[in-house]
Design an enzyme around this catalytic site. Structure first.
Site, PDB file in Angstrom:
ATOM      1  N   SER A 164       0.851  -1.192   0.000  1.00 24.35           N
ATOM      2  CA  SER A 164       0.000   0.000   0.000  1.00 24.35           C
ATOM      3  C   SER A 164       0.883   1.236   0.000  1.00 24.35           C
ATOM      4  CB  SER A 164      -0.891   0.001   1.253  1.00 24.35           C
ATOM      5  OG  SER A 164      -1.560   1.230   1.410  1.00 24.35           O
TER       6      SER A 164
ATOM      7  N   TYR B  44      -2.211  -0.686  10.394  1.00 24.26           N
ATOM      8  CA  TYR B  44      -2.259  -1.045   8.974  1.00 24.26           C
ATOM      9  C   TYR B  44      -0.996  -0.584   8.253  1.00 24.26           C
ATOM     10  CZ  TYR B  44      -3.970  -1.223   4.129  1.00 24.26           C
ATOM     11  OH  TYR B  44      -4.119  -1.487   2.787  1.00 24.26           O
TER      12      TYR B  44
END
Length: 315
Positions: free
Chosen positions: A173, A186
């Site tokens: 990501s 995350y």
């Protein structure tokens, strides 16, 4: 003399690879054929995993679909088979459980064969301020988003090395390159996934296993249920990404054997700025683009909490 020779060789390689990269910017790389390849996709039951399965199915790959959500996984299987006479195998697997990963991996080898393309796509997100994240959800983020990659790679990489053929795909990501507010668990787990994938790429290259390819993907937030409710301040500069668009870009990157893929292209500029400007300027840029507030309307958190609670009760 060795230092002089090494330096000359380095600059020769540097110039060659620089010119090669310029050429490929103009002339697209030849795309490889994935027909007959055994492709394992984790988190295949929905979202990006399902769309990638559709792309591989339409190109004749043999699909191995892993997901903890058996119902969603079977739906992906049904949709993939609609693409034609493609072989699809589904397995329920909790990728955060090391023993379960190894057990199901053995089952795949026996029933399907050696995996040649591994797509580590499974992921979870909490979307809470750091002090509000329950400990078990921090652990869950790391187990699914990063540590599971160790187990899947350990399970399937040996056969790739033996055959000197394979492809490792890591769906990381942009939050795995730049820290993001309300995504501390995350973001850090995606940093870990990126680090593992890049280390493996370098390790395999140094071992001269050049026929085992790596693709490391770092997209901005995708418009899926996982990031439902996220907003962006200036969509023209930093849009929430359409999942069909992202899946197509990832599939093309795999076929062209790209090592790094950042989406959108603005991400390359942002990453460059991170390395050369002051933290205060980075904060100002984040405020301007709305990165600091993009998670304030996040609605996927209830789903994540419910799933985590259900899984704890099942254990």
């Amino acid at each position: 003399m060795n230092a002089v020779a090494d330096t000359a060789l380095f600059f020769a390689k540097f110039l060659y690879y620089f010119l090669e990269s310029l050429v490929f910017k103009v002339i697209p790389k030849r795309k490889k054929d994935v027909a007959g390849e055994i492709v394992l996709i984790t988190g295949a039951g929905s979202g990006l995993g399902r769309l990638l399965a559709m792309h591989f199915a339409s190109h004749g790959a043999i699909l191995v679909l892993w997901d903890i959500n058996q119902e969603g996984n079977m739906e992906t299987c049904r949709l993939a088979k609609e693409k034609g006479s493609v072989k699809v195998f589904t397995y329920k697997c909790d990728c955060s459980n090391r023993k379960e990963v190894y057990r199901v991996a053995d089952q795949v080898r026996e029933e399907v064969g050696d995996v040649t393309i591994l797509v580590n796509n499974a992921g979870v997100v909490t979307g809470k301020p750091f002090l509000d994240i329950p400990d078990h959800m921090v652990e869950r983020s790391f187990l699914v988003n990063a540590i599971s990659h160790f187990w899947t790679c350990k399970a399937f990489l040996p056969a790739m090395i033996k055959a000197d053929h394979g492809h490792l795909v890591c769906i990381s990501s942009m939050a795995g390159l730049v820290g993001t507010t309300m995504l501390s668990d995350y973001s850090s787990s995606k940093f870990a996934a990126f680090g593992l994938a890049e280390s493996l790429f370098l390790e395999l290259t140094m071992q001269q296993k050049s026929k085992i390819k790596s693709t490391i993907v770092c997209p901005y937030f995708i418009k899926t249920g996982m990031f439902e409710g996220c907003e962006t301040k200036y969509p023209l500069l930093l849009p929430l990404l359409d999942q069909e668009y992202v899946a197509q870009k990832i599939f093309t990157a795999i076929l062209e054997e790209q090592v790094y893929l950042l989406i959108p292209k603005f991400a390359y500029f942002a990453l460059f700025l991170k390395q050369i400007i002051s933290p205060k300027m980075m904060i100002a840029l984040g405020e301007y683009l709305g990165v600091d507030t993009c998670m304030t309307s996040f609605r996927g958190r209830a789903k994540a909490e419910l799933q985590a609670e259900t899984e704890r009760k099942q254990q």
